[in-house]
Design a protein around this motif. Structure first.
Motif, short mmCIF file in Angstrom:
data_model
loop_
_atom_site.label_atom_id
_atom_site.label_comp_id
_atom_site.label_asym_id
_atom_site.label_seq_id
_atom_site.Cartn_x
_atom_site.Cartn_y
_atom_site.Cartn_z
N UNK A 60 -11.24 -17.43 -2.57
CA UNK A 60 -11.61 -16.09 -2.08
C UNK A 60 -10.83 -15.74 -0.82
N UNK A 61 -10.36 -14.51 -0.77
CA UNK A 61 -9.69 -13.99 0.44
C UNK A 61 -10.47 -12.76 0.87
N UNK A 62 -11.43 -12.94 1.77
CA UNK A 62 -12.30 -11.81 2.11
C UNK A 62 -11.64 -10.84 3.09
N UNK A 63 -10.57 -10.19 2.62
CA UNK A 63 -9.84 -9.24 3.45
C UNK A 63 -9.75 -7.90 2.73
N UNK A 64 -9.43 -6.87 3.51
CA UNK A 64 -9.09 -5.57 2.93
C UNK A 64 -7.60 -5.35 3.11
N UNK A 65 -6.90 -5.04 2.03
CA UNK A 65 -5.47 -4.74 2.15
C UNK A 65 -5.18 -3.39 1.48
N UNK A 66 -4.18 -2.70 2.02
CA UNK A 66 -3.66 -1.53 1.31
C UNK A 66 -2.42 -1.98 0.55
N UNK A 67 -2.11 -1.27 -0.53
CA UNK A 67 -0.85 -1.55 -1.24
C UNK A 67 -0.04 -0.27 -1.37
N UNK A 87 4.67 9.90 7.71
CA UNK A 87 3.42 10.17 8.44
C UNK A 87 2.19 10.16 7.54
N UNK A 88 2.32 10.68 6.32
CA UNK A 88 1.17 10.69 5.40
C UNK A 88 0.74 9.27 5.05
N UNK A 89 1.72 8.42 4.80
CA UNK A 89 1.43 7.01 4.49
C UNK A 89 0.78 6.32 5.69
N UNK A 90 1.35 6.57 6.88
CA UNK A 90 0.78 5.95 8.09
C UNK A 90 -0.68 6.40 8.27
N UNK A 91 -0.93 7.70 8.08
CA UNK A 91 -2.30 8.22 8.21
C UNK A 91 -3.24 7.49 7.25
N UNK A 92 -2.80 7.35 5.98
CA UNK A 92 -3.66 6.72 4.98
C UNK A 92 -3.96 5.27 5.35
N UNK A 93 -2.93 4.57 5.86
CA UNK A 93 -3.12 3.16 6.21
C UNK A 93 -4.07 3.06 7.41
N UNK A 116 -2.43 2.91 -2.36
CA UNK A 116 -2.02 4.14 -1.68
C UNK A 116 -1.13 4.96 -2.62
N UNK A 117 -1.12 6.26 -2.39
CA UNK A 117 -0.38 7.13 -3.30
C UNK A 117 0.51 8.06 -2.49
N UNK A 118 1.45 7.50 -1.78
CA UNK A 118 2.40 8.32 -1.02
C UNK A 118 3.79 7.98 -1.51
N UNK A 119 4.66 9.01 -1.47
CA UNK A 119 5.97 8.82 -2.06
C UNK A 119 6.81 7.79 -1.31
N UNK A 120 6.84 7.86 0.02
CA UNK A 120 7.88 7.13 0.74
C UNK A 120 7.42 6.88 2.17
N UNK A 121 7.87 5.75 2.76
CA UNK A 121 7.54 5.46 4.16
C UNK A 121 8.55 6.10 5.10
#
Lengths: 427, 408
Positions: free
Chosen positions: B298-305, B361-367, B335-340
């Motif tokens: 088990x890895x009890x973490x939250x990650x974004x992809x 910026x959209x990706x950063x906001x979501x993260x 996550x559903x953003x086009x590009x970093x």
């Protein structure tokens, strides 16, 4: 490495990401099935005005699609609507309304509204974004059609003049006059619909537009604007403009792609798909069925460097018709289905597929798959080619959507029904 | 089919353009700056007017080469590839900036920086030094740059003794420059994950794939790099070995871009190309075949992809998600953003840094909103950009698998 697969990688592969494919994919993923959507590119939904046209002409104008459809289906036994019951259609419309997030839809299959096009033509449509509904010419009072100077593809004078003439000819004249707004354009002379829609999500820009509108609107006029009122925040942009002007505001789809309302709907459905755990592979094309002992066990996908077989239990084929490339006609005049090589019902090489006039009733218009009652493509013997393949949308032949104004209704209801058929089998 | 023939097919695909502008609606750069008029405009549209004479459209240089336009095109137009080729012609006509010559040669940076890593890292994190670098070279003072590890992955791999339990199945690891000079730890974790699954991991000597040179329009040098890399890998590919890549963009270079953008006509490249797999693609395929070990703790973490643009160019979906889904107690937010925004070296450049940050910026906001323990992403330059834009740790999916296997 894929020779000894123990179990299918996913439950369903949906081919195509237009209206039909997205509706089927979302419905299946939300029901808990593992779904992968594979699309050669974004579907033509992003080019469409995003109104759900169910049946507008047969060829005489239709007031109530729900009432007209039983006779229409009986008269056209190979039409996709001959496979769609009134109850299924109503359910599908209700389902869509519940799956578009904040981008709300109004209307139902019982009644066609008449919405103005960017050429000022009244267009029948049954279920429409709420941001367009106040343009319904059956009940509209006087209108002011507002263009935006930097948006060169939308001409308010053309819309207003044609609308007055067209509504007068139909027996209920609607007054319409044009006005041209010139909100700040950051020094740009020419701004596309998408860029303008993003600009509307900026509060200062909205306020500038609202101020110009307040000065321009007179009396009881409703305000028609090109359909660029925001992308992700369309509902709040539209609401704010109505509040700021105190008048009903409605959007008119722009004539040149991309379509902002189409983008909103496509993004809303794709967002639902992702949140339901569905997977999405963009830029990949199907390269035929993956067969084992003549049973379909997956789809061969053309990916970078190689063709990869992907296994599944069911396939929804929603690749579109002739115009979208799901059906192809080669130089000899032979029509074929591109993704799985299924038999196409179309005029053969020796027969006339196309007539000389651009707007003639070309026999090739109805080219597409024939399907059984649960939308499985059938061969010449009338039997399903594969037990586990279902078709949805324009890849099914027998319709003339641009004459009938039936395209989105067909895509929505067949996408919904294809998912239903699979859900029944999945138990 | 020869590669030259295919090179022609890339350009000729512009005839399939119906001006639907779906690519423009998907372009993350055109969405944030009027300096880039969009992929259709500078691509299939302007390409018709490009001939023997000088290039007249400098806006082309603002394309970040993320490649999303090609993926979005429903007609099969190779928009991004057309743009990359046209930009190379244009930049060579105008004269290649020294800056672009420097930032596109990762192995040179690596060889110079590794022995003096503390000094190099100090300089790259010093405000004054960065200001000087911006003034003299044109690399933006705030742009995310990696730290030199001070030792190479190659050196570790030469001394690494495979565990006795390592199996007879052999896999070749193409680690790329970034793993070699900046993130050797990722290389060690990759080897451990593969060995845990019974593979003998071969790490042949290898150089740069040429991707940074290619995306800066320095095609001849890029062809030289990729040919040399292929010469190291092809003996294994010929005997049917699978080559796995942890740098998803460098893997795509071997699979597709060297052929479609550089037009390299080389049977050896084709042989390597068809044997190359992204590491997550390889592991997910193993799982589909029932051959991946699933003894995950088990890895009890939250990650974004976030799937980087070049990862999507593989047309393989998001196999990292399939793998992360196998780990107990791990919460994964897709996550559903086009590009970093970084697009390799694009966001490093003084005149493009602000655009790149706006794209991301959209990706950063979501993260930031998701508050993950780690932001998972397959591409190194994107990870550095994400860390820069969010202040959060960003890791390759293999790092999460390594941890879940209990290997470290």
């Amino acid at each position: 490495m894929n020779d000894q697969l123990s179990a299918p990688a996913v439950d369903v592969i949906v081919l195509g990401a237009g209206m039909a494919g997205l509706v089927a994919a979302v419905r299946l993923a939300e029901a808990g099935l593992r779904v992968t959507t594979v699309a050669k590119g974004y579907g033509s939904l992003r080019l469409s005005p995003a109104t759900i046209d169910i049946l507008g002409y047969r060829p005489d104008p239709v007031d109530s699609p729900a009432q007209a459809l039983p006779d229409f289906a009986a008269a056209h036994p190979e039409h996709p609507y001959a496979r769609i019951s009134p109850a299924t259609l109503a359910e599908a419309v209700q389902w869509l309304k519940e799956h578009v997030g904040t981008y709300a839809y109004v209307g139902d299959p019982d009644t066609n509204m008449l919405l103005p096009t960017a050429l000022g033509v009244p267009r029948p449509s049954a279920v429409v974004p709420e941001t367009m509904a106040a343009g319904d010419l059956r009940s509209a009072g006087p209108l002011v059609i507002a263009g935006i100077g930097v948006l060169k593809d939308f001409h308010p004078a053309l819309v207003a003049e044609n609308l007055e003439a067209a509504t007068a000819a139909r027996g209920r004249a609607v007054k319409a006059r044009p006005v041209l707004l010139n909100p700040p354009a950051n020094g740009q002379a020419d701004v596309g619909a998408m860029a303008l829609a993003r600009r509307f999500e900026d509060a200062a820009f909205r306020r500038a537009v609202a101020a110009e509108l307040r000065a321009a609107v007179a009396g009881e006029e409703a305000i028609g604007l090109p359909a660029v009122l925001g992308l992700d925040q369309a509902r709040s942009v539209w609401t704010e403009l109505q509040q700021a002007t105190g008048r009903p505001v409605f959007e008119i789809p722009t004539p040149v792609p991309p379509s902002v309302p189409g983008m909103r709907l496509a993004r809303a459905l794709q967002d639902r798909l992702r949140r339901a755990g569905g997977r999405f592979v963009l830029g990949a094309e199907a390269a035929g069925p993956e067969l084992r002992h003549s049973e379909l066990v997956g789809v061969r996908i053309r990916a970078a460097a190689r063709v990869t077989p992907r296994t599944c239990r069911w396939v929804v084929l929603a690749t579109g018709g002739l115009s979208a490339g799901g059906i192809e006609v080669d130089v000899s005049g032979t029509a074929s289905e591109r993704a799985l090589g299924l038999p196409v019902h179309a005029p053969g090489p020796g027969e006339a597929g196309f007539l000389p006039g651009y707007l003639s009733d070309h026999p090739m218009e109805t080219a597409g798959l024939r399907v059984d009652s649960s939308l499985r493509p059938v061969g010449p013997d009338g039997e399903p080619v594969y037990e586990n393949v279902y078709a949805a949308g324009a890849v099914i032949g027998g319709a003339r959507p641009w004459r009938e104004k039936s395209g989105d209704g067909i895509s929505l209801s067949t996408g919904y029904l294809a998912a239903e058929a699979i859900l029944k089998e999945a138990g | 089919m020869t590669a030259e023939h295919e090179f022609g097919i890339i350009r000729d695909s512009l005839d399939h353009c119906v001006k639907c502008t779906i690519c423009e609606s998907a372009c993350p750069v055109a969405a944030v700056t009027p300096l880039f008029p969009g992929p259709k405009y500078v691509g299939p549209q302007a390409e018709r007017f490009r001939g023997a004479g000088p290039s007249v459209d400098a806006s082309l240089d603002y394309c970040s080469s993320c490649g999303i336009c090609t993926l979005a095109c429903p007609q099969g137009v190779h928009v991004a590839e057309i743009n990359s080729q046209a930009r190379a012609v244009m930049k060579n006509q105008k004269g290649m900036p020294l800056r672009d010559q420097i930032i596109s040669r990762t192995p040179v940076q690596g060889r110079l920086g590794t022995p003096v890593a503390p000094l190099a890292n100090f300089a790259l994190s010093n405000r004054f030094a960065r200001l000087m670098i911006e003034k003299v070279v044109g690399v933006h003072r705030d742009a995310a740059v990696p730290k030199f590890a001070g030792h190479t992955f190659q050196r570790w791999a030469r001394r690494h003794a495979a565990p006795a339990a390592a199996g007879t199945k052999q896999v070749v690891y193409f680690h790329g420059c970034s793993t070699n000079y900046f993130e050797p730890g990722l290389g060690r974790m990759t080897v451990a994950v593969l060995e845990h699954n019974g593979f003998r991991v071969v790490v042949p000597p290898q150089g740069c794939c040429g991707l940074p040179l290619q995306s800066n329009g320095i095609f001849d040098a890029a062809r030289g790099y990729v040919r040399q890399l292929v010469s190291h890998l092809v003996p294994y590919a010929r005997q049917g070995d699978v080559i796995v890549a942890t740098s998803t963009s460098c893997g795509l270079m071997l699979k597709r871009e060297a052929i479609e953008i550089l037009g390299v006509q080389d049977e050896d490249l084709r042989t390597v190309s068809t044997q190359t797999y992204d590491i997550c693609e390889f592991l997910a395929d193993l799982h589909a075949a029932g051959e991946l070990k699933t003894d995950f703790r088990p890895v009890p973490l939250t990650v974004t992809y976030h799937a980087p643009c070049q990862q999507q160019g593989h047309n393989m979906g998001k196999p990292a998600l399939d793998l992360l889904d196998l780990i107990p107690e791990l919460k994964v937010i897709e996550l559903d953003r086009a590009c970093c925004g970084i697009a390799g070296t694009y966001g490093l450049k003084r005149e493009k840094y602000d655009i790149a940050m706006q794209v991301g910026s959209g990706l950063f906001d979501d993260i930031r909103a998701a508050q993950p323990d780690q932001a998972v992403c397959d591409s190194e330059t994107c990870r550095w950009q994400i860390s820069h834009g969010t202040g959060r740790t960003s890791v390759h999916p293999v790092e999460v698998l390594y941890r879940a296997y209990g290997l470290g």
